[in-house]
Design a protein around this motif. Structure first.
Motif, mmCIF file in Angstrom:
data_model
loop_
_atom_site.group_PDB
_atom_site.id
_atom_site.type_symbol
_atom_site.label_atom_id
_atom_site.label_comp_id
_atom_site.label_asym_id
_atom_site.label_seq_id
_atom_site.Cartn_x
_atom_site.Cartn_y
_atom_site.Cartn_z
ATOM 1 N N ASN A 124 1.230 -1.509 0.337
ATOM 2 C CA ASN A 124 0.224 -0.281 0.178
ATOM 3 C C ASN A 124 1.208 0.928 0.008
ATOM 4 N N LEU A 125 0.073 2.374 -0.369
ATOM 5 C CA LEU A 125 1.429 3.351 -0.587
ATOM 6 C C LEU A 125 0.901 4.451 1.103
ATOM 7 N N PRO A 126 2.123 4.123 0.851
ATOM 8 C CA PRO A 126 2.577 4.877 3.279
ATOM 9 C C PRO A 126 1.720 5.972 3.856
ATOM 10 N N LYS A 127 1.355 6.171 4.154
ATOM 11 C CA LYS A 127 0.243 7.181 4.975
ATOM 12 C C LYS A 127 1.663 8.369 4.959
ATOM 13 N N ILE A 128 1.405 9.874 5.301
ATOM 14 C CA ILE A 128 2.641 10.508 4.776
ATOM 15 C C ILE A 128 2.226 10.976 6.191
ATOM 16 N N PRO A 129 3.642 11.239 7.521
ATOM 17 C CA PRO A 129 2.786 11.413 8.605
ATOM 18 C C PRO A 129 3.493 12.971 8.796
ATOM 19 N N TYR A 130 2.849 14.320 8.818
ATOM 20 C CA TYR A 130 2.159 15.306 8.075
ATOM 21 C C TYR A 130 3.284 16.159 10.078
ATOM 22 N N MET A 131 3.814 17.089 9.833
ATOM 23 C CA MET A 131 4.275 17.732 11.094
ATOM 24 C C MET A 131 3.795 18.928 10.641
ATOM 25 N N GLU A 132 3.577 19.760 11.918
ATOM 26 C CA GLU A 132 3.033 21.084 12.094
ATOM 27 C C GLU A 132 3.851 21.565 12.586
ATOM 28 N N THR A 133 3.461 22.858 12.274
ATOM 29 C CA THR A 133 4.548 23.787 13.224
ATOM 30 C C THR A 133 4.226 25.344 13.042
ATOM 31 N N ILE A 134 4.924 26.389 13.963
ATOM 32 C CA ILE A 134 4.509 27.529 14.418
ATOM 33 C C ILE A 134 4.591 28.182 12.894
ATOM 34 N N LYS A 135 3.597 28.651 12.258
ATOM 35 C CA LYS A 135 3.714 29.942 11.064
ATOM 36 C C LYS A 135 4.426 31.361 10.770
ATOM 37 N N GLY A 136 3.332 32.456 11.623
ATOM 38 C CA GLY A 136 3.049 32.990 12.290
ATOM 39 C C GLY A 136 2.797 33.512 13.366
ATOM 40 N N THR A 137 2.881 34.516 14.568
ATOM 41 C CA THR A 137 2.662 35.309 15.775
ATOM 42 C C THR A 137 0.862 35.366 16.176
ATOM 43 N N ALA A 138 0.972 34.814 17.370
ATOM 44 C CA ALA A 138 0.029 34.610 17.751
ATOM 45 C C ALA A 138 -0.396 35.045 19.400
ATOM 46 N N LYS A 139 -1.892 35.706 19.371
ATOM 47 C CA LYS A 139 -1.837 36.120 20.966
ATOM 48 C C LYS A 139 -3.267 35.798 21.430
ATOM 49 N N ALA A 140 -2.849 35.552 22.805
ATOM 50 C CA ALA A 140 -4.695 35.035 23.044
ATOM 51 C C ALA A 140 -4.647 35.405 25.025
ATOM 52 N N GLN A 141 -5.504 35.611 25.532
ATOM 53 C CA GLN A 141 -5.768 36.073 27.014
ATOM 54 C C GLN A 141 -6.916 35.424 27.743
ATOM 55 N N GLY A 142 -6.402 34.756 28.437
ATOM 56 C CA GLY A 142 -7.377 34.540 29.839
ATOM 57 C C GLY A 142 -7.801 34.952 30.771
ATOM 58 N N ARG A 143 -8.780 35.201 31.127
ATOM 59 C CA ARG A 143 -9.739 35.896 33.131
ATOM 60 C C ARG A 143 -10.132 34.423 33.220
ATOM 61 N N HIS A 144 -9.710 35.158 34.549
ATOM 62 C CA HIS A 144 -10.945 34.060 35.185
ATOM 63 C C HIS A 144 -10.915 34.372 36.320
ATOM 64 N N LYS A 145 -12.087 34.696 36.792
ATOM 65 C CA LYS A 145 -13.287 35.108 37.742
ATOM 66 C C LYS A 145 -13.742 34.438 38.641
ATOM 67 N N LYS A 146 -13.384 34.314 39.908
ATOM 68 C CA LYS A 146 -15.169 34.168 40.845
ATOM 69 C C LYS A 146 -15.280 34.427 42.189
ATOM 70 N N GLN A 147 -16.601 34.456 42.137
ATOM 71 C CA GLN A 147 -17.031 35.613 43.902
ATOM 72 C C GLN A 147 -18.010 35.496 43.868
ATOM 73 N N SER A 148 -18.006 34.083 45.479
ATOM 74 C CA SER A 148 -18.774 33.899 46.559
ATOM 75 C C SER A 148 -19.016 33.707 47.658
ATOM 76 N N GLY A 149 -18.593 35.391 48.179
ATOM 77 C CA GLY A 149 -18.455 35.432 49.189
ATOM 78 C C GLY A 149 -16.990 34.978 49.717
ATOM 79 N N GLY A 150 -16.653 36.519 50.360
ATOM 80 C CA GLY A 150 -15.294 35.830 50.688
ATOM 81 C C GLY A 150 -14.236 36.929 50.121
ATOM 82 N N ARG A 151 -12.882 36.380 50.000
ATOM 83 C CA ARG A 151 -12.391 37.035 48.969
ATOM 84 C C ARG A 151 -12.175 36.660 47.837
ATOM 85 N N GLY A 152 -12.244 37.391 46.780
ATOM 86 C CA GLY A 152 -12.511 36.324 45.487
ATOM 87 C C GLY A 152 -12.094 36.175 44.847
#
Length: 528
Positions: A470-498
């Protein structure tokens, strides 16, 4: 024990469809080794006996036989002419003392022929050229000889001039003896002496003078004699040609019609007269693994035993069959030492391979090509010797594969398939097997699709398991080509210190294969 000076071992090489196997078949028949002249096209050749060879009408694996002719013992290796199985030819050229270089009179020098010419040159292999198929339509001896002279790395010299051409090819003129011979006919390979045809007298005289010049130029004594007397005797020509052939300075050219077996006895005589014995060529040299000193393997029956394994054959019933060439000494016991594996190997019997048959012998000496069965550790490329006189001989590098397929078997047969493939790896060094971790596929690499298809057919026939490509499968490799930014926020307030968290991540490419992690948090404060 056969006198070493009366032994010859010869690799028969040449491009596909040049008539190698047919020539060997006619040589064996004329010498009385076989009692029936087989034909490749009819599938009854004594050497191309494998089912796949019969089906494809080509030599796939080197075949072995031997014959006796006028007290000389000659070992022959009939090698493949197809590029897919060229590794077999490389191995045969590595262990033989001389080669019969077969070139067809119709096709002449082809692209593949250059490869075999280079192999002879690289191995400094004394050789004799046989132009075959001289009875065929469009067969042209002089055109083929000119192609050889112009394009191959040899110095050709005609020793047998053909009488007639195509259907009229009826004999040869022996330029050494200055005699003409007519084929007896009847497919027996014999000849009878006749007068040199009048229409060939001028051509014979010119060709014979050219042969004398070619031989004389290789030896100072002969050149002086030739210049003084104007010619050389038959004895001088025979001795001079053998010396020149052994030293690779002259390559004699003969002719044949192998299918009809016309005049094959002339070829047999030429092999005896001109081809070198193990005693005539430079002795094989190796290295003592204990002190790295050079060891010379003298081709004498009284020297310490040394052999080189150049082929392994897998058999489902007899197990592994190991073939080796004896370079020095005599082997007659029940064991030898494998210096590469650092172990002693015991064997039951010694065999001489004769086509698909095996002949048991009690002992063998220098120049012999012999086989033993069921060795546990020995593989192709190993050196066999005595433990008291260890030596390692150089092994040729196998060709690198050029094509790869994924292989699979039917459900439940996977283990048996991979076990069979492992045994084939011992037999064929140009075959490679690996596993691709990312795709989980088993990959088999070889010299061509035909090569891998033949391996699959052999596995099915020998081990009873199907191998699907059979024709072999090609194990494609992935890499980063450009710059990317992401932000994550966590908030929790259920009484007392948040709880509050803010995280930024930025990814960008970096030259090379390294990774770099940068922490921009200073004093627990996330930069804006």
């Amino acid at each position: 024990m056969q006198d070493t000076a009366m032994v010859r071992n010869i690799a028969v090489i040449g491009h596909g469809n040049s008539g190698k196997t047919s020539l060997v078949e006619s040589m064996l028949y004329t010498a009385g080794k076989i009692n029936r002249l087989g034909k490749v096209d009819e599938g009854n050749s004594s050497l191309d006996y494998d089912e796949e060879e019969i089906k494809r009408k080509i030599t796939i694996s080197s075949s072995f036989s031997n014959y006796s002719w006028k007290k000389n013992e000659v070992y022959l290796i009939d090698t493949p002419g197809d590029d897919s199985f060229f590794n077999e030819t490389i191995s045969a050229a590595h262990v033989c003392d001389a080669a019969l270089f077969v070139i067809g009179a119709v096709l002449g020098v082809k692209g593949q022929t250059y490869k075999f010419g280079d192999l002879i040159a690289e191995n400094n292999l004394p050789s004799m050229i046989v132009i075959t198929k001289m009875d065929r339509e469009r067969a042209d001896f002089h055109k083929t000889f000119d192609q050889i002279k112009e394009s191959l790395p040899v110095t050709p010299a005609i020793v047998h001039l053909p009488i007639g051409k195509e259907e009229s090819f009826s004999g040869v003129v022996d330029l050494i003896a200055n005699k003409a011979y007519e084929f007896e006919g009847g497919g027996k390979g014999g000849v009878k002496e006749i007068d040199i045809p009048s229409d060939l007298e001028d051509e014979v005289a010119t060709a014979r003078e050219s042969l004398m010049e070619s031989i004389a130029e290789t030896d100072e004594e002969l050149i002086e004699k030739f210049l003084e007397d104007g010619e050389l005797s038959e004895e001088d020509l025979t001795a001079g040609l053998k010396k020149a052939l052994t030293e690779g300075e002259v390559t004699p050219v003969s002719v044949a019609c192998a299918i009809q077996n016309n005049g094959t006895s002339v070829i047999l005589d030429a092999v005896n007269s001109f081809m070198p014995s193990p005693a005539d060529v430079s002795p094989r040299r190796g290295v003592n693994p204990n002190n790295e000193e050079e060891v010379v393997c003298q081709p004498s029956a009284d020297a310490p035993f040394t052999g080189f394994v150049f082929k392994t054959m897998a058999d489902p019933y007899a197990g592994r069959l190991t073939l080796f060439r004896v370079f020095s000494g005599t082997l007659s016991g029940e064991s030898f030492y494998n210096v590469n594996k650092k172990t002693a190997e015991r064997f039951g019997s010694l065999f001489i391979i004769e086509g698909k048959e095996q002949r048991q012998v009690s002992s063998v000496g220098p120049g012999a090509i012999v086989a033993v069965a069921k060795l546990k550790e020995t593989t192709t490329g190993d050196t066999l010797c005595t433990q008291d006189n260890p030596v390692v001989l150089e092994a040729p590098e196998p060709l690198s594969p050029v094509i790869t397929y994924a292989v699979s078997g039917q459900k439940g047969d996977e283990e048996k398939l991979f076990s069979s493939l492992s045994r084939m790896l011992d037999e064929d060094l140009s075959l490679k097997m690996s596993r691709e971790q990312q795709t989980g596929e088993t990959l088999v690499s070889g010299m061509s699709q035909v090569h891998l298809e033949v391996v699959g057919s052999i596995i099915k026939r020998k081990f009873g398991v199907e191998m699907e490509l059979n024709l072999p499968k090609i194990p494609y490799m992935e890499t980063i080509k450009g710059t990317a930014k992401a932000q994550g926020r966590h908030k929790k307030q259920s009484g007392g210190r948040g709880q509050f968290g803010d995280c930024w991540i930025e990814l960008s490419p970096i030259p090379g294969e390294k990774f770099e992690f940068v922490d921009k948090i200073v004093g627990g404060v996330i930069p804006q």
